[in-house]
Design a protein around this motif. Structure first.
Motif, mmCIF file in Angstrom:
data_model
loop_
_atom_site.group_PDB
_atom_site.id
_atom_site.type_symbol
_atom_site.label_atom_id
_atom_site.label_comp_id
_atom_site.label_asym_id
_atom_site.label_seq_id
_atom_site.Cartn_x
_atom_site.Cartn_y
_atom_site.Cartn_z
ATOM 1 N N VAL A 192 0.880 -1.171 0.000
ATOM 2 C CA VAL A 192 0.000 0.000 0.000
ATOM 3 C C VAL A 192 0.912 1.213 0.000
ATOM 4 C CG1 VAL A 192 -1.748 1.304 1.254
ATOM 5 C CG2 VAL A 192 -1.862 -1.191 1.193
ATOM 6 N N GLN B 216 -1.209 -2.652 -10.562
ATOM 7 C CA GLN B 216 -1.736 -1.475 -9.870
ATOM 8 C C GLN B 216 -3.225 -1.626 -9.587
ATOM 9 O OE1 GLN B 216 -2.088 2.103 -12.247
ATOM 10 N NE2 GLN B 216 -1.584 3.394 -10.500
ATOM 11 N N ILE B 217 -3.605 -1.240 -8.362
ATOM 12 C CA ILE B 217 -5.025 -1.214 -7.988
ATOM 13 C C ILE B 217 -5.294 0.101 -7.271
ATOM 14 C CG2 ILE B 217 -6.842 -2.265 -6.602
ATOM 15 C CD1 ILE B 217 -5.545 -4.928 -6.980
ATOM 16 N N VAL C 177 -8.176 2.389 -5.318
ATOM 17 C CA VAL C 177 -9.436 2.178 -4.607
ATOM 18 C C VAL C 177 -9.893 3.465 -3.941
ATOM 19 C CG1 VAL C 177 -8.956 -0.251 -4.164
ATOM 20 C CG2 VAL C 177 -8.249 1.462 -2.497
ATOM 21 N N LEU D 136 -12.948 -6.678 -5.693
ATOM 22 C CA LEU D 136 -11.595 -6.327 -5.258
ATOM 23 C C LEU D 136 -10.914 -7.527 -4.613
ATOM 24 C CD1 LEU D 136 -9.340 -4.268 -4.672
ATOM 25 C CD2 LEU D 136 -10.570 -3.635 -2.585
ATOM 26 N N LEU E 267 -7.468 -9.397 -6.044
ATOM 27 C CA LEU E 267 -6.245 -9.513 -5.247
ATOM 28 C C LEU E 267 -5.843 -10.978 -5.079
ATOM 29 C CD1 LEU E 267 -6.942 -6.795 -2.525
ATOM 30 C CD2 LEU E 267 -5.127 -6.743 -4.241
ATOM 31 N N PRO F 18 0.580 -7.019 -5.813
ATOM 32 C CA PRO F 18 -0.371 -5.919 -5.984
ATOM 33 C C PRO F 18 0.153 -4.649 -5.297
ATOM 34 C CG PRO F 18 -1.433 -7.895 -5.080
ATOM 35 C CD PRO F 18 0.045 -8.072 -4.935
ATOM 36 N N ILE G 219 -1.271 -1.117 -4.154
ATOM 37 C CA ILE G 219 -2.571 -0.496 -3.924
ATOM 38 C C ILE G 219 -2.386 0.927 -3.433
ATOM 39 C CG2 ILE G 219 -4.778 -0.713 -2.715
ATOM 40 C CD1 ILE G 219 -2.621 -3.716 -2.603
ATOM 41 N N LEU H 98 -7.520 -3.374 4.155
ATOM 42 C CA LEU H 98 -7.072 -4.370 3.184
ATOM 43 C C LEU H 98 -6.510 -5.603 3.883
ATOM 44 C CD1 LEU H 98 -6.639 -4.642 0.038
ATOM 45 C CD2 LEU H 98 -4.275 -4.001 0.510
#
Length: 743
Positions: A76, A147-148, A150, A164, A168, A178, A180, A214
């Protein structure tokens, strides 16, 4: 073996049922799924305009290493706003310079003010560049990243949440990392009163809350939150009394004062703690640590996963007893009280402990028997360590005698005046002895060491520690001696340079080396190895040789002062004396290893030694041949450990040459190496053997645990009175010392 992108790698058996967080740091090495949250202060440069590329590359390297171990890593990240700010500023400055040049017709540029940039626009401009950078870095380790982006709505909408979650899981299944981030280009302001309302609700208003949400959604084992501070402090970092909290428990928030948030980012430490506690409640372990410090950022993530004491660990399980920091503080306070007692009071404590060792002998030996039986049943100790673990009546008697020797001399140890100087009229200076301070003494299967100063010997240590504290209770200093039992606790103590003054490891050379490596800013007194030599000269007495060699090697082969290498003068080969030595070693079942020169003289030789720098610690030794006493000295200097070395000869001139030229802590003539011992030297109890050249050397008794302080007694004296035109002159007269107590 798993494969991805044609690159094979070995996975680790890290299967673990999720649902309860880890109780102790040592369990973190079992974490399978890990989220690493990178705060804005970690990702961005100090000017908040651009990324800290060096730090980011180091973090990617650590994440890649853990990913290639078979763990499932997620990141993250912050940084899109900072990266976008850098790009937009560059574009604005370039645009302004072109317009100004066209308007003025000149190539010279005037000072240009950069307008304040809107954060969402910066995020939009920076997100693609940030992801491209991550992709390029992970590619170096043959790892793919995805890439994510949110927002809070993605977690509140059930369908989006499932989507989601599925995305993942599929990325992790394919060994993709991932990455995020909140979609800061469109994210709305956080809803009021919606932050951290129970296990099922958490408002994603910053990356701290995003990482916590998450981690719980993905049933993550470990959440690592990297910021620009070492962890959680009991008061704002930088304040005089601020202490880093090693372990934080739910309910401890009231004891913490939060400061301001970091220079960048949405949340401060209070937000991190709230998010961490929410994740902990959801079954995810959390560590908050510094990701910006140049000395630790290169290994901070891997250190945390290895269970090292880094940052603040959040745990739901409170320990039954005090922490090692609290034990260190209690030992410091108790030690200062102990040092302030009268000599007669300290002697009374030591006499009491000696009596307890005698009176409670049966209970001590019974506890030791339990330790021996457990060690033998589990097969966890080699024979030399089992011998060290064993206590006997004779050992306890020797301990009691040594303690009484210390008690008798304690009248004249602490507080002894060793120098008196009259600086000037009515200005007298004294140098007096004081204890070094708090000692951390670490034993490897050596319970007989505990009463001398204070592992595997759990039952033995418990009763000896209990008896030690019982003796200390006479004058209310019970806490001056603390007992720790695990390697994790010892490793933690080795970092407490503000509480521990000296470390004394007692055990194998490997133990000493490990402690020297683990100690952070604390001096270590000890010897890395006990490679002791006995040199048999041409003029050696037949009667003395076999007695001294037998005692040096066979009396206690596990001891650090036991013979390991026997040096024989070349002229003694094939002599009756040499045959007697070999016969005696065979009778004692000593395995012989031949040195290179010795092997060259033999047709059928014993196994040739692998290294001349070997400490066997058992009924084994090396035999090597030398041509002279000079060569013996050179061999000892090249292969020895500066511990204890012996010459056997009747030639006084040769002996004196050996005594003067061998540079070891202990050098003997016609005496066993086993005399290298504090008790046998008359030092009372021995607290260690040192081969260093600073402070204490050789067997260390009470004198080796003392330092000094200076006491100056004056009467309105100031330095200006001693200036060129002042009224006073320095005398610097030596004064007689107080008469020592010889009783």
């Amino acid at each position: 073996i798993r494969c991805w992108s044609n690159i094979p790698f070995i996975t680790m058996p890290l299967n673990r049922a999720h649902g309860k967080s880890f109780a102790h740091r040592s369990e973190l090495k079992h974490a399978k799924r890990i989220v690493v949250k990178l705060g804005s202060a970690v990702v961005t440069r100090g000017d908040e305009c651009g990324l800290a590329l060096g730090r980011l590359a180091s973090i990617v390297e650590q994440v890649s290493m853990l990913q290639n171990q078979g763990r499932e890593m997620m990141i993250v990240t912050s940084g899109a706003v900072a990266f976008g700010k850098q790009r937009l500023r560059h574009e604005i400055l370039l645009s302004q310079s072109v317009r100004q040049a066209l308007h003025s017709g000149q190539s010279q540029l005037k000072d240009m003010a950069v307008p304040v940039l809107e954060a969402r626009a910066c995020a939009a401009a920076g997100q693609s560049g940030l992801m491209a950078l991550y992709e390029a870095m992970f590619t170096q380790y043959s790892i793919c990243a995805a890439q994510i982006l949110v927002t809070n709505l993605d977690f509140h909408d059930e369908q989006k949440r499932r989507n989601l979650n599925g995305t993942l899981h599929e990325l992790l299944r394919m060994n993709i990392v991932p990455i995020i981030n909140t979609n800061d280009a469109v994210v709305p302001p956080p809803e009021p009163n919606s932050d951290l309302q129970g296990v099922n609700v958490i408002s994603v208003k910053d990356n701290d809350s995003l990482a916590a949400r998450l981690a719980v959604e993905m049933k993550t084992d470990l959440l690592i939150v990297l910021s620009d501070v070492e962890g959680l402090f009991d008061s704002p970092p930088g304040s005089d009394d601020a202490k880093l909290i090693d372990i934080f428990y739910p309910g401890d928030q009231q004891s913490v004062t939060f400061g301001t948030k970091s220079r960048v980012g949405m949340g401060g430490m209070e937000a991190k703690v709230k998010a961490a506690l929410w994740a902990l409640q959801g079954g995810t372990s959390v560590v908050i640590a510094n990701g910006t410090h140049p000395k630790i950022s290169g290994h901070v993530i891997t250190d945390i996963v290895e269970g090292k004491k880094v940052g603040t660990f959040f745990s739901e399980v409170k320990p039954a007893g005090p922490t090692v920091e609290q034990q260190g503080e209690m030992a410091r306070a108790g030690g200062r009280t102990l040092a302030a007692l009268q000599p007669e009071q300290r002697a009374e404590i030591i006499y009491r402990l000696a009596d307890l060792l005698t009176d409670q002998r049966e209970e001590i030996l019974l506890a030791n028997k339990k330790d021996l039986e457990e060690a033998e049943n589990k097969g966890r100790l080699a024979l030399p360590l089992l011998k060290r673990l064993s206590l006997s009546t004779s050992k306890l008697n020797s301990l009691a005698i040594g303690l009484r020797q210390i008690a008798a001399s304690s009248q004249d140890s602490v507080g002894r005046v060793i120098r008196r100087t009259r600086i000037a009229k009515d200005l007298d200076l004294e140098q007096v002895t004081v204890p070094i301070g708090v000692l951390l003494v670490i034993f490897e299967s050596r319970p007989d060491c505990l009463p001398q100063v204070l592992k595997d010997a759990a039952h033995s240590n418990q009763i000896l520690h209990h008896l030690t504290q019982e003796a200390l209770c006479i004058h209310g200093v019970k806490d001056a001696v603390q007992l720790v039992n695990t390697r994790e606790e010892v490793e933690d103590l080795c970092r407490l340079d503000k509480l521990i003054d000296l470390i004394i490891p007692r055990g194998s050379s490997q133990l000493v080396r490990n402690i020297q490596k683990a100690a952070k800013g604390i001096p270590v007194m000890g010897h890395s190895e006990g490679i002791c030599h006995v040199y048999v000269d041409t003029d050696a007495s037949v009667e003395k040789v076999t007695r001294i060699i037998r005692d040096s090697k066979c009396e206690y082969p596990a001891a650090c002062n036991a013979l390991e290498t026997l040096l024989i003068h070349r002229d003694l080969l094939r002599s009756p004396l040499f045959d007697q030595i070999i016969d005696m070693l065979r009778v004692e079942q000593v395995k012989i290893h031949a040195g290179p020169k010795f092997a060259s003289y033999l047709t059928f030789s014993p196994s040739e030694v692998k290294s001349l720098r070997t400490e066997y610690g058992d009924l084994e030794c090396c035999i090597e041949v030398v041509d002279s006493v000079q060569e013996a000295v050179e061999h000892i200097h090249k292969y020895g450990s500066s511990h204890t070395d012996v010459i056997i000869t009747e030639n006084e001139k040769t002996a004196e040459f050996f005594l003067q030229h061998v540079d070891s802590a202990c050098v003997f003539w016609n005496a066993s190496t086993r005399f290298s011992d504090g008790y046998r030297f008359g030092l009372g109890a021995e607290v260690g053997i040192s081969t260093s050249r600073i402070h204490a050397r050789g067997p260390v008794g009470i004198e080796g645990l003392l330092t000094t302080k200076w006491l100056l007694r004056g009467d309105n004296h100031v330095v200006s009175d001693f200036s060129e035109h002042g009224s006073m002159k320095y005398l610097h007269e030596s004064l007689p010392l107080p008469q020592r107590n010889t009783n």
